[in-house]
Design an enzyme around this catalytic site. Structure first.
Site, mmCIF file in Angstrom:
data_model
loop_
_atom_site.group_PDB
_atom_site.id
_atom_site.type_symbol
_atom_site.label_atom_id
_atom_site.label_comp_id
_atom_site.label_asym_id
_atom_site.label_seq_id
_atom_site.Cartn_x
_atom_site.Cartn_y
_atom_site.Cartn_z
ATOM 1 N N ASP A 1 -66.038 -39.309 -31.811
ATOM 2 C CA ASP A 1 -65.480 -38.103 -31.844
ATOM 3 C C ASP A 1 -65.498 -37.691 -33.516
ATOM 4 O OD1 ASP A 1 -63.353 -36.421 -29.865
ATOM 5 O OD2 ASP A 1 -63.166 -36.043 -32.040
ATOM 6 N N ARG B 1 -53.786 -21.934 -37.013
ATOM 7 C CA ARG B 1 -54.228 -23.418 -37.682
ATOM 8 C C ARG B 1 -54.101 -23.647 -39.088
ATOM 9 N NH1 ARG B 1 -58.854 -25.305 -33.163
ATOM 10 N NH2 ARG B 1 -57.342 -25.097 -31.270
HETATM 11 C C1 LIG Z 1 -61.626 -30.438 -25.666
HETATM 12 S S1 LIG Z 1 -61.877 -32.248 -26.392
HETATM 13 C C2 LIG Z 1 -62.951 -32.897 -24.973
HETATM 14 C C3 LIG Z 1 -62.685 -34.179 -24.616
HETATM 15 C C4 LIG Z 1 -63.077 -34.749 -23.487
HETATM 16 N N1 LIG Z 1 -64.557 -34.869 -23.698
HETATM 17 C C5 LIG Z 1 -62.882 -34.268 -22.181
HETATM 18 O O1 LIG Z 1 -63.730 -33.626 -21.616
HETATM 19 O O2 LIG Z 1 -61.824 -34.371 -21.572
HETATM 20 C C6 LIG Z 1 -63.540 -31.729 -27.657
HETATM 21 C C7 LIG Z 1 -63.589 -32.950 -28.499
HETATM 22 O O3 LIG Z 1 -64.802 -32.669 -29.181
HETATM 23 C C8 LIG Z 1 -64.476 -33.155 -30.442
HETATM 24 N N2 LIG Z 1 -65.591 -32.432 -31.317
HETATM 25 C C9 LIG Z 1 -65.604 -31.275 -31.732
HETATM 26 N N3 LIG Z 1 -66.577 -31.074 -32.742
HETATM 27 C C10 LIG Z 1 -67.122 -32.351 -32.766
HETATM 28 C C11 LIG Z 1 -68.198 -32.623 -33.569
HETATM 29 N N4 LIG Z 1 -68.841 -31.934 -34.423
HETATM 30 N N5 LIG Z 1 -68.758 -33.877 -33.161
HETATM 31 C C12 LIG Z 1 -67.956 -34.771 -32.498
HETATM 32 N N6 LIG Z 1 -67.032 -34.632 -31.708
HETATM 33 C C13 LIG Z 1 -66.443 -33.050 -31.837
HETATM 34 C C14 LIG Z 1 -62.997 -32.678 -30.987
HETATM 35 O O4 LIG Z 1 -62.572 -33.450 -32.033
HETATM 36 C C15 LIG Z 1 -62.267 -33.178 -29.637
HETATM 37 O O5 LIG Z 1 -61.676 -34.238 -29.291
#
Ligand SMILES: C[S@@+](CC[C@H](N)C(=O)[O-])C[C@H]1O[C@@H](n2cnc3c(N)ncnc32)[C@H](O)[C@@H]1O
Length: 276
Positions: free
Chosen positions: A140, A36
């Protein structure tokens, strides 16, 4: 050529992504961190990591860093039993009331999850012939996934993400076949109208919602990226925004932790709030 990533750069990135977004990347993720950083250095033309980290600590490049370090894998109607539970258990009862129904989708990524929720709500309203107002707040931390989400336009490989057949998807999405395996899926206005996307960090001390605001909270496949003590805090906060008898859906490998005594467990990581 991007600068060579040294172990101290990896350690510094680990520390900063934890501090900024609460994301915990232990040592077995070192190669992910390295990749990354490499990608980010090409995007931002970073010449030297120590200078970049100094700038980051002063607040520069913070959003680029967050966007590069979050994992955004998602799908339409992922973990389909949660949508089935909404249709069969939650909505037939809840849509009988005139009080507006509110859903929170925490960590909504590129939007496939909240659009799936939106289609499920409108489908259930149709079946139940309900006039109840419904809305979804999707949050998000990553601004580039939120931009994609707001467009509502996707290309779906149906081998990897088979679309459900239990609803007329065309009522909610414009669907065009692109080739043997791929379809273009564009959310219609009826879905967009009930959805609101907002940038928010789940690690913030409080969230911008009213107490017990939501009937349903989806928080799936994001807690796994946090330390257990931080997962505990996020769950406690989310729980305070869930109504009594409201439903919380967690991802398949996530746990309800300290909230266990306050919920009924329905299986498949479906929880109903039964105590404050
Ligand atoms: C793996 S995706 C999951 C998406 C969806 N909830 C699903 O289950 O398909 C994880 C998401 O969490 C978000 N994320 C990570 N850390 C976060 C934070 N501190 N606050 C809000 N969102 C966060 C990331 O940007 C990402 O889009």
């Amino acid at each position: 050529m991007p600068p060579l990533v040294k172990q101290e750069d990896i350690n510094q990135a680990r520390e900063l992504i934890y501090k900024i977004a609460g994301l915990y990347m232990p040592q077995n993720k070192d190669s992910v961190i390295g990749n990354r950083l490499n990608k980010l250095s090409r995007e931002l033309d970073i010449q030297n990591y120590p200078d970049f980290f100094t700038a980051l600590k002063r607040g520069q490049f913070k959003q680029d860093f967050i966007n590069a370090f979050t994992t955004n894998k998602t799908d339409f109607f992922r973990e389909g039993f949660h949508f089935k539970d909404m249709i069969e258990r939650v909505l037939p009862e809840r849509l009988q009331y005139s009080e507006p129904l509110k859903v929170l989708c925490a960590a909504s990524s590129t939007g496939e999850e909240p659009y799936s929720i939106a289609a499920t709500l409108l489908f259930a309203k149709e079946i139940c012939q309900s006039n109840t107002q419904v809305s979804i707040q999707a949050i998000d931390i990553n601004t580039s996934v939120l931009e994609v989400a707001r467009t509502g336009n996707y290309v779906v490989d149906t081998r990897l993400n088979p679309l459900p057949t239990w609803m007329e998807l065309e009522d909610y999405f414009d669907i065009t076949r692109l080739n043997e395996h791929e379809v273009s899926v564009c959310a219609k206005q009826n879905l967009k109208k009930i959805l609101n996307f907002k940038q928010y960090n789940l690690c913030s001390p409080t969230y911008p919602f009213g107490t017990r605001d939501f009937d349903i909270i989806f928080c799936r496949n994001v807690l796994i990226y946090f330390k257990v003590e931080d997962q505990e805090q996020i769950l406690q906060k989310l729980f305070s925004y869930l109504k009594f008898r409201g439903t919380l859906y967690l991802g398949h490998s996530e746990s309800i932790l300290g909230l266990a005594p306050k919920v009924d467990r329905l299986g498949q990581n479906i929880f109903v709030k039964v105590a404050e």
